[in-house]
Design a protein around this motif. Structure first.
Motif, PDB file in Angstrom:
ATOM      1  N   GLU A  54       5.722  15.911   4.184  1.00 25.14           N
ATOM      2  CA  GLU A  54       4.914  14.737   3.894  1.00 25.14           C
ATOM      3  C   GLU A  54       5.672  13.861   2.895  1.00 25.14           C
ATOM      4  O   GLU A  54       5.898  14.269   1.759  1.00 25.14           O
ATOM      5  N   VAL A  55       6.078  12.682   3.336  1.00 27.10           N
ATOM      6  CA  VAL A  55       6.941  11.816   2.533  1.00 27.10           C
ATOM      7  C   VAL A  55       6.156  10.584   2.086  1.00 27.10           C
ATOM      8  O   VAL A  55       5.847   9.713   2.897  1.00 27.10           O
ATOM      9  N   PRO A  56       5.835  10.486   0.790  1.00 26.71           N
ATOM     10  CA  PRO A  56       5.099   9.315   0.295  1.00 26.71           C
ATOM     11  C   PRO A  56       6.027   8.106   0.181  1.00 26.71           C
ATOM     12  O   PRO A  56       7.221   8.238  -0.079  1.00 26.71           O
ATOM     13  N   MET A  57       5.461   6.921   0.354  1.00 28.41           N
ATOM     14  CA  MET A  57       6.239   5.688   0.231  1.00 28.41           C
ATOM     15  C   MET A  57       5.299   4.519   0.037  1.00 28.41           C
ATOM     16  O   MET A  57       4.082   4.670   0.088  1.00 28.41           O
ATOM     17  N   TYR A  58       5.879   3.331  -0.168  1.00 24.90           N
ATOM     18  CA  TYR A  58       5.105   2.097  -0.305  1.00 24.90           C
ATOM     19  C   TYR A  58       5.524   1.119   0.786  1.00 24.90           C
ATOM     20  O   TYR A  58       6.709   0.951   1.068  1.00 24.90           O
ATOM     21  N   ARG A  59       4.538   0.463   1.384  1.00 18.46           N
ATOM     22  CA  ARG A  59       4.789  -0.557   2.400  1.00 18.46           C
ATOM     23  C   ARG A  59       4.526  -1.930   1.801  1.00 18.46           C
ATOM     24  O   ARG A  59       3.541  -2.143   1.090  1.00 18.46           O
ATOM     25  N   GLU A  70       0.817  -1.207   0.000  1.00 21.62           N
ATOM     26  CA  GLU A  70       0.000   0.000   0.000  1.00 21.62           C
ATOM     27  C   GLU A  70       0.853   1.259   0.000  1.00 21.62           C
ATOM     28  O   GLU A  70       1.994   1.264   0.463  1.00 21.62           O
ATOM     29  N   ALA A  71       0.273   2.318  -0.543  1.00 21.59           N
ATOM     30  CA  ALA A  71       0.910   3.630  -0.516  1.00 21.59           C
ATOM     31  C   ALA A  71       0.623   4.288   0.823  1.00 21.59           C
ATOM     32  O   ALA A  71      -0.511   4.272   1.307  1.00 21.59           O
ATOM     33  N   LEU A  72       1.670   4.852   1.416  1.00 21.94           N
ATOM     34  CA  LEU A  72       1.562   5.526   2.704  1.00 21.94           C
ATOM     35  C   LEU A  72       2.173   6.921   2.614  1.00 21.94           C
ATOM     36  O   LEU A  72       2.949   7.213   1.705  1.00 21.94           O
ATOM     37  N   THR A  73       1.860   7.736   3.584  1.00 22.21           N
ATOM     38  CA  THR A  73       2.525   9.027   3.730  1.00 22.21           C
ATOM     39  C   THR A  73       3.008   9.158   5.165  1.00 22.21           C
ATOM     40  O   THR A  73       2.213   9.052   6.109  1.00 22.21           O
ATOM     41  N   ASP A  74       4.312   9.354   5.326  1.00 19.92           N
ATOM     42  CA  ASP A  74       4.899   9.567   6.647  1.00 19.92           C
ATOM     43  C   ASP A  74       5.155  11.067   6.823  1.00 19.92           C
ATOM     44  O   ASP A  74       5.319  11.802   5.845  1.00 19.92           O
TER      45      ASP A  74
END
Length: 235
Positions: A177-182, A163-167
């Motif tokens: 706001e750093v987008p990433m994938y888990r 899933e796509a997340l934002t940290d």
């Protein structure tokens, strides 16, 4: 999402260039020691790709060990920082790792990728390209967020989904706001073994020095693994 990732790391390039090397204990006393323990001290004659070079810390370290280094990153500002750090001792290019890479087959002895892959959605294509440009028997070493880390910021808590997340990162008094994938652990391993022979897996542990510098952070990382290290070899 890719455009957001590029923009946020353009904004963070000054932090990476001027602060991370000294102020981020998660880098200096956790991820970097674990990665460098897997890299030979003498790299003379070795051609290495630093895939996701950020501000060029690894590129510089590899150059100091004698390697012929090519550094790439999707962020133009990170590449500018890398060029300031390494000068004409190595090469640095702004490239998207999810696109075909402009390197010949069997170009590199080693690909090293530090905390980059969780910003990429399509590992299958990326790993196929990495396999293509690695020499026979060449090694691929990467660190990535530990699945136990990213599940904590997941809204749906569905561990087995990608899933796509934002940290949210707090740097220099600002929020980024750093987008990433888990990904679940099985996907990390299965994607790796599609293209490579797995050599080792390490759940990174902090150094003893971190315990001296910040006992609370040391204990937190010992109880909450943040980074995973994978070492593999081209078949």
């Amino acid at each position: 999402m890719k455009e957001k990732i590029q923009k946020v790391f353009d904004s963070l390039s000054t932090v990476y260039e001027n602060q991370v090397d000294d102020s981020s204990l998660y880098n200096t006393q956790y991820e970097r020691p674990g990665m460098l323990a897997e890299v030979k001290q003498d790299l003379h004659g070795k051609k290495i790709l630093d895939a996701g070079c950020a501000a060029g810390w690894y590129a510089n370290e590899l150059l100091l060990r004698g390697a012929d280094v090519t550094a790439v990153d999707i962020s133009p500002q990170m590449i500018a920082a890398t060029k300031r750090r390494i000068g004409d001792r190595g090469k640095a290019f702004c490239l998207d790792l999810e696109e075909p890479l402009p390197f010949h087959n069997s170009s590199f002895d080693l690909i090293i990728s530090s905390l980059t892959l969780h910003y990429l959605q399509d590992w299958t294509r990326v790993f196929a390209e990495f396999s293509r440009i690695l020499k026979s028997g060449g090694e691929y070493l990467f660190s990535v967020h530990h699945p136990f880390m990213d599940i904590n910021i997941s809204e749906n808590k569905c561990y087995f989904e990608t899933e796509a997340l934002t940290d949210i990162w707090n740097k220099q008094g600002k929020e980024f706001e750093v987008p990433m994938y888990r990904r679940p652990l099985q996907d990390i391993i299965n994607e790796t073994t599609k293209a490579f022979t797995l050599t080792s897996i390490k759940e990174l542990q902090p150094t003893a020095k971190l315990k001296e510098l910040n006992a609370e952070s040391y204990q937190y990382l010992m109880n909450n693994p943040h980074f995973l290290l994978i070492k593999a070899k081209k078949r």
